[in-house]
Motif scaffolding. Structure first.
Motif, short mmCIF file in Angstrom:
data_model
loop_
_atom_site.label_atom_id
_atom_site.label_comp_id
_atom_site.label_asym_id
_atom_site.label_seq_id
_atom_site.Cartn_x
_atom_site.Cartn_y
_atom_site.Cartn_z
N CYS A 20 0.83 -1.22 0.00
CA CYS A 20 0.00 0.00 0.00
C CYS A 20 0.86 1.26 0.00
O CYS A 20 1.79 1.40 0.79
N ALA A 21 0.51 2.18 -0.91
CA ALA A 21 1.25 3.44 -1.03
C ALA A 21 0.50 4.59 -0.37
O ALA A 21 0.88 5.75 -0.53
N ALA A 23 -2.18 6.11 -1.00
CA ALA A 23 -2.69 7.14 -1.91
C ALA A 23 -4.13 7.51 -1.58
O ALA A 23 -4.63 8.52 -2.05
N ALA A 24 -4.80 6.67 -0.79
CA ALA A 24 -6.17 6.93 -0.32
C ALA A 24 -7.21 6.94 -1.42
O ALA A 24 -8.33 7.42 -1.21
N CYS A 26 -8.78 4.47 -2.36
CA CYS A 26 -9.84 3.57 -1.89
C CYS A 26 -10.77 4.28 -0.91
O CYS A 26 -11.98 4.28 -1.10
N CYS A 59 -6.60 1.53 -7.44
CA CYS A 59 -5.50 1.45 -6.45
C CYS A 59 -4.17 1.49 -7.22
O CYS A 59 -3.90 0.61 -8.03
N SER A 61 -1.06 1.07 -6.32
CA SER A 61 0.07 0.25 -5.88
C SER A 61 -0.12 -1.23 -6.15
O SER A 61 0.85 -2.00 -6.10
S1 SF4 Z 1 -5.83 2.93 -3.00
FE1 SF4 Z 1 -4.35 1.24 -2.76
S2 SF4 Z 1 -2.41 2.26 -2.33
FE2 SF4 Z 1 -4.04 3.75 -1.96
S3 SF4 Z 1 -4.50 3.61 0.23
FE3 SF4 Z 1 -5.93 2.27 -0.85
S4 SF4 Z 1 -4.90 0.27 -0.84
FE4 SF4 Z 1 -3.33 1.76 -0.36
#
Ligand code: SF4
Length: 71
Positions: A20-21, A23-24, A26, A59, A61
């Motif tokens: 997980c990067a 990046a939010a 999600c 997502c 990453s």
């Molecule tokens: S979108 Fe992917 S990389 Fe970003 S917070 Fe959610 S799980 Fe982590």
């Protein structure tokens, strides 16, 4: 911590915290499914399955993955 799978009615989502990067995408995309304050923090039944698939696809990453797609 290894990749963990969160099972839902129509869709299963897995998450690998080491990838997980933060990046939010999600939590911004579907706050009823991805809520870091909830336990478990991923609730695959919190929105339409197709919307879950779409947000997992954003997502950046690869931390999130669809393990079982709807239909
Ligand atoms: S979108 Fe992917 S990389 Fe970003 S917070 Fe959610 S799980 Fe982590």
């Amino acid at each position: 911590m290894p990749r963990k799978t969160y099972a839902g009615k129509d869709v299963d989502v897995s998450f690998d915290p080491e990838v997980c990067a933060h990046a939010a995408e999600c939590v911004k995309g579907l706050p009823t499914v991805f809520d870091t304050k909830a336990r478990p923090w991923i609730q695959p039944d919190g929105a339409e399955a197709d919307d879950v698939v779409a947000v997992v696809g954003r997502c950046p990453s690869g931390a999130l993955r669809i393990e079982r797609a709807p239909g």
